[in-house]
Write a protein that holds these residues in place. Structure first.
Motif, PDB file in Angstrom:
ATOM      1  N   UNK A  97       4.436   9.703 -98.037  1.00 13.44           N
ATOM      2  CA  UNK A  97       4.074   8.284 -97.992  1.00 13.44           C
ATOM      3  C   UNK A  97       2.994   8.070 -96.928  1.00 13.44           C
ATOM      4  N   UNK A 128      15.739   7.284 -96.749  1.00 13.57           N
ATOM      5  CA  UNK A 128      16.567   6.519 -97.696  1.00 13.57           C
ATOM      6  C   UNK A 128      15.719   6.062 -98.882  1.00 13.57           C
ATOM      7  N   UNK A 129      14.548   5.515 -98.580  1.00 17.63           N
ATOM      8  CA  UNK A 129      13.701   5.033 -99.661  1.00 17.63           C
ATOM      9  C   UNK A 129      13.215   6.197-100.529  1.00 17.63           C
ATOM     10  N   UNK A 130      12.793   7.268 -99.883  1.00 17.91           N
ATOM     11  CA  UNK A 130      12.322   8.449-100.621  1.00 17.91           C
ATOM     12  C   UNK A 130      13.395   8.989-101.553  1.00 17.91           C
ATOM     13  N   UNK A 131      14.655   8.978-101.104  1.00 17.22           N
ATOM     14  CA  UNK A 131      15.726   9.619-101.864  1.00 17.22           C
ATOM     15  C   UNK A 131      16.370   8.696-102.899  1.00 17.22           C
ATOM     16  N   UNK A 132      16.035   7.405-102.862  1.00 17.23           N
ATOM     17  CA  UNK A 132      16.675   6.463-103.787  1.00 17.23           C
ATOM     18  C   UNK A 132      16.036   6.530-105.163  1.00 17.23           C
ATOM     19  N   UNK A 133      16.835   6.837-106.153  1.00 16.42           N
ATOM     20  CA  UNK A 133      16.363   6.956-107.541  1.00 16.42           C
ATOM     21  C   UNK A 133      15.243   7.995-107.630  1.00 16.42           C
ATOM     22  N   UNK A 134      15.363   9.058-106.865  1.00 17.10           N
ATOM     23  CA  UNK A 134      14.352  10.109-106.952  1.00 17.10           C
ATOM     24  C   UNK A 134      14.455  10.754-108.326  1.00 17.10           C
ATOM     25  N   UNK A 135      13.385  10.714-109.115  1.00 16.62           N
ATOM     26  CA  UNK A 135      13.513  11.146-110.514  1.00 16.62           C
ATOM     27  C   UNK A 135      13.779  12.626-110.672  1.00 16.62           C
ATOM     28  N   UNK A 136      13.352  13.450-109.704  1.00 22.38           N
ATOM     29  CA  UNK A 136      13.538  14.893-109.850  1.00 22.38           C
ATOM     30  C   UNK A 136      14.907  15.344-109.358  1.00 22.38           C
ATOM     31  N   UNK A 137      15.514  14.568-108.431  1.00 26.36           N
ATOM     32  CA  UNK A 137      16.714  15.051-107.753  1.00 26.36           C
ATOM     33  C   UNK A 137      17.959  14.222-108.072  1.00 26.36           C
ATOM     34  N   UNK A 138      18.037  13.713-109.274  1.00 26.03           N
ATOM     35  CA  UNK A 138      19.172  12.885-109.661  1.00 26.03           C
ATOM     36  C   UNK A 138      20.289  13.698-110.298  1.00 26.03           C
ATOM     37  N   UNK A 179      11.177  17.331 -99.498  1.00 32.26           N
ATOM     38  CA  UNK A 179      11.032  17.486-100.947  1.00 32.26           C
ATOM     39  C   UNK A 179      11.013  18.974-101.324  1.00 32.26           C
ATOM     40  N   UNK A 213      13.105   5.808 -93.841  1.00 35.38           N
ATOM     41  CA  UNK A 213      12.027   6.387 -94.657  1.00 35.38           C
ATOM     42  C   UNK A 213      12.619   7.335 -95.685  1.00 35.38           C
TER      43      UNK A 213
END
Lengths: 543, 99, 158
Positions: free
Chosen positions: A281, A150-160, A231, A148
């Motif tokens: 989610x 992994x999906x949340x953190x993948x390409x996270x727009x705020x934390x890149x 988050x 869960x």
């Protein structure tokens, strides 16, 4: 284990195309190296001492035989015939060409694998217990929560574009087999007094220049608020983590400088705000993911082995871990043959392990952060056949958790950051202690070797730690004692002045001799050190 | 002597400035003297080298080039723990040269 | 009331290369966060990475333009600034300025930026491709707020 649906597959495919386009623009000169570097890092591509190095993600250390086979094939097709398993449960290839990188990522995507966010100032691979879903002592399998996240953190727009890298670990047992307290965020899944399952958050751990054990920030976060709380932790870090000094940019520094109470206060404030925003989610997603992690079809069978072969018996004693089903164990495949390169495996060996997983472990493997491989569900009745094959392939070393089972980073032989070589030291140590029979006498002894202060070898958390330094252009080694990355977490203390390569091997003999002389009962090295303190060791080393 | 080194952009190979171009063999490296920075800038902009930098090295009696720092000697030859993967796989004394 | 001189602050409409709004572009001098709090008539403000965005929350009603400066593309504080403003209900123009490159555009858009004024003009084709990189998204951000767009996880569960 988790299977991609069409959405997951589309995401990795889109990422491959995005990277292919970025690499094209770099080769055309539309991107400078400064602009390209963060982008290639976020696809796991480093520029190391000899070539580009690619770090492929193995999410929470779990993979199947089809994936493992492809990892072996990549080693042969694109690299020089071997891969290296890392202290974050990933695999690295050392001789990659930039012009091949997008094709390699495409090959990986075909088997639901990727190199997403295995480097860069972003959220990295989420690690977990390598015995998850098999061990007798967890309250629940932690991996659905890791998936869960992994999906949340993948390409996270705020934390890149965080101040620095961010490492998360999720476990679900009192025993810590994943160094959870030494992560930026460590999560322990727990049960509260009402029997509800929730997440205990530890934030601000890490090794490197300033090692710290993560303090507990929140005792219990309900599981339907897990992502929201994470988050909040990340947002406070993104906003206030230091960006003025690369060596003070990890979250551990922020938590330390604000103080645990103030950092917690800010997180709770942000958490309350984000709860109103509804970023969690839907709770059905966890149930959907968890369905992929159900038990395989275990069968009853013998609960003991035939111990008449002493080599086999030794391997069983050292390399198996108790399973929740009494006819099974989890078996550790050692990648630390005496005199070998810790964590390395040839393409052929990787494919052999894949085949053995399919045959003996319901098609599943795990990568340990100690650079070994696990077959999580092996029938006790099959152990002898498995061991015979492992032994024939050079994968049968019976040395788990002994001094020979050391962690060693790639060091100056491979890594541009290193000050000293770590692999030759590891090889000489394992040869010496095996030849003298001392490995056996010492029992559990976790030795960890880092080639520089970045501590990828986890030397701060070693019962014995060795750190390579540069002493006027010559390799030199500092010795430290008393660290632990288990639930009895502690940071090792340095003994005193450093040693040459020959000197540190002698020093290792000296401190282990002190232990053997002074141990009481069944004490491990770590226990004796904790009981008698540094002085006797210092005395023996420096007189 | 001041020697220029870097990596090939496409392949990642370690390369050394020869005075005319880039070679994978450290013994082909030349002393760039004071021109080093300028050459670096030109070559990097043209993408004939990636992440280049200058290092100190000495020209040995036999004409070979020895980088001053052990890290650059490892770069020049290859990993000491895999002699088969170095640029001189059949030469046992090559590893002594690194250290 | 004395207006804070704009000096080097503020991008002009000519600097804006991409914009996803239909309304008229604001052509006011942009003031600093500090100045904005002192002045009752400032309608355009620039946020620097070190500013606390939430200081602006009492003034959102009168702001028509917020610029968020990215002095270096590697400094990601502006992404949080954008989301925080949108989460607080800011509906005006949110403009990313400074070291804005192709590979940050899609994430910036997701965080709530609807106009972009890069220091160096970007290749239009590369930018179009960049904005369209992600057909689907895993996690919530401004673009999924209020059901404007659904995350993958929402789509999985109807």
């Amino acid at each position: 284990m988790y299977q991609y649906d069409q959405y997951d597959q589309a995401m990795v495919d889109a990422r491959v195309e995005e990277f292919r386009d970025q690499a094209r623009r770099r080769l055309e000169g539309k991107l400078t190296e400064d602009q390209f570097k963060p982008l290639r890092l976020m696809n796991g591509l480093y520029l190391q001492l000899h070539a580009y190095m690619l770090r492929v993600a193995i999410p929470y250390g779990t993979l199947n035989s089809r994936q493992m086979t492809v990892l072996g094939d990549i080693a042969d097709k694109y690299d020089r015939g071997y891969g290296h398993f890392t202290t974050r449960q990933n695999i690295q290839y050392n001789w990659i060409k930039l012009e091949d990188a997008a094709d390699i990522l495409a090959d990986l995507a075909k088997v639901e694998m990727h190199a997403i966010q295995t480097s860069g100032n972003c959220i990295r691979n989420i690690s977990s217990d390598h015995f998850a879903g098999a061990t007798h002592d967890e309250i629940i399998d932690p991996r659905p929560y890791a998936e869960l996240m992994r999906q949340w953190s993948s390409f996270h727009p705020e934390f890149t574009y965080l101040p620095r890298k961010f490492k998360i670990c999720v476990i679900a047992s009192e025993k810590d087999r994943a160094a959870m307290r030494l992560h930026d965020i460590g999560i322990q899944i727990v049960k509260n007094a009402d029997g509800e399952v929730g997440a205990r958050f530890f934030v601000g751990g890490g090794m490197g220049r300033t090692p710290m054990v993560a303090p507990m920030i929140r005792d219990f976060v309900p599981l339907d608020q897990l992502i929201t709380y994470a988050e909040a932790c990340l947002r406070v870090y993104n906003r206030y983590g230091r960006r003025d000094n690369k060596y003070k940019a990890r979250i551990k520094i922020l938590v330390h400088e604000l103080g645990k109470e103030e950092y917690t206060r800010q997180v709770e404030e942000e958490f309350a705000h984000l709860l109103e925003q509804g970023v969690e989610p839907p709770h059905e997603e966890l149930a959907r993911i968890a369905k992929h992690f159900g038990d395989p079809a275990f069968e009853d069978g013998p609960k003991t082995v035939d111990r008449s072969d002493p080599d086999f018996a030794l391997w069983v004693d050292r390399n198996s871990h108790r399973h929740k089903h009494d006819a099974y164990v989890s078996a550790v495949i050692s990648l630390k043959p005496v005199g070998g390169i810790p964590g390395d495996a040839t393409g052929e060996q990787i494919r052999i392990m894949a085949r053995l997983a399919k045959q003996y472990s319901f098609d599943e493997l795990r990568i340990m952060h100690t650079q070994n491989v696990v077959l999580p569900h092996v029938k006790i009745a099959d152990l002898h056949a498995l061991w015979t094959e492992l032994d024939a392939a050079g994968l049968g070393a019976p040395n788990m958790d002994t001094i020979e089972d050391m962690i060693a980073c790639p060091g100056l032989d491979y890594c541009a950051l290193a000050n000293a070589r770590s692999i030759p030291l590891a090889q000489r140590i394992s040869e010496r202690f095996d030849a003298s029979g001392k490995t056996e006498k010492l029992g559990e002894l976790k030795l960890k070797i880092s080639g520089c202060i970045n501590a990828c070898g986890h030397h701060h958390a070693g019962h014995i730690g060795i750190l390579g330094v540069d002493k006027k252009g010559v390799e030199n080694y500092q010795l430290s004692l008393g660290g632990s990355e288990a639930e009895d977490v502690s940071l090792a203390k340095i003994t005193g002045p450093g040693f040459t390569e020959d000197g540190v091997i002698e020093a290792l003999e000296t401190v282990t001799d002190v232990y053997l002389e002074r141990k009481e009962g069944e004490e491990r090295f770590l226990d004796t050190y904790r009981r008698i303190g540094m002085e006797p060791f210092k005395e023996a080393l420096y007189g | 002597m001041k020697v220029l080194t870097g990596n090939d952009l496409k392949t990642g190979d370690v390369i050394w400035w020869t005075g005319e171009g880039w070679s994978r063999h450290v013994d082909d490296a030349v002393d760039t003297g004071e021109q080093g920075e300028q050459i670096l800038a030109t070559e990097e902009a043209a993408r004939r080298v990636n992440v280049p930098y200058m290092i100190e090295a000495t020209r040995e009696d036999d004409g070979s080039v020895r980088p001053a720092h052990i890290k650059d000697r490892v770069r020049a030859l290859g990993p000491t723990v895999r002699p088969d993967l170095t640029l001189k796989p059949k030469s046992p004394e090559a590893l002594d040269w690194i250290i | 009331m004395v207006e804070q001189p704009a000096t080097d602050l503020g991008t002009s409409p000519d600097d804006v290369q991409f914009r996803f709004r239909d309304d008229e572009m604001v052509d006011h001098a942009t003031v600093t966060v500090d100045a904005c709090c002192d002045q009752t008539n400032a309608t355009a403000v620039r946020i620097e990475p070190g500013d606390d965005t939430r200081v602006l929350l009492p003034f959102l009603d009168r702001l028509a333009l917020v610029e968020v400066n990215f002095p270096s593309f590697a400094d990601g504080r502006g992404y949080s600034a954008a989301r925080i403003l949108r989460e607080a209900g800011y509906t005006g123009e949110l403009r990313a300025v400074g070291d804005v490159l192709i590979d940050q555009l899609s994430h910036m858009r997701r965080c709530g930026f609807d106009s972009f004024a890069p220091d160096k003009p970007l290749d239009e084709e590369d930018a179009a491709r960049a904005f369209a990189t992600w057909e689907n998204v895993y996690q919530h951000a401004f673009d999924t707020h209020g059901g404007k767009r659904h995350t993958i996880i929402e789509k999985r569960h109807g």
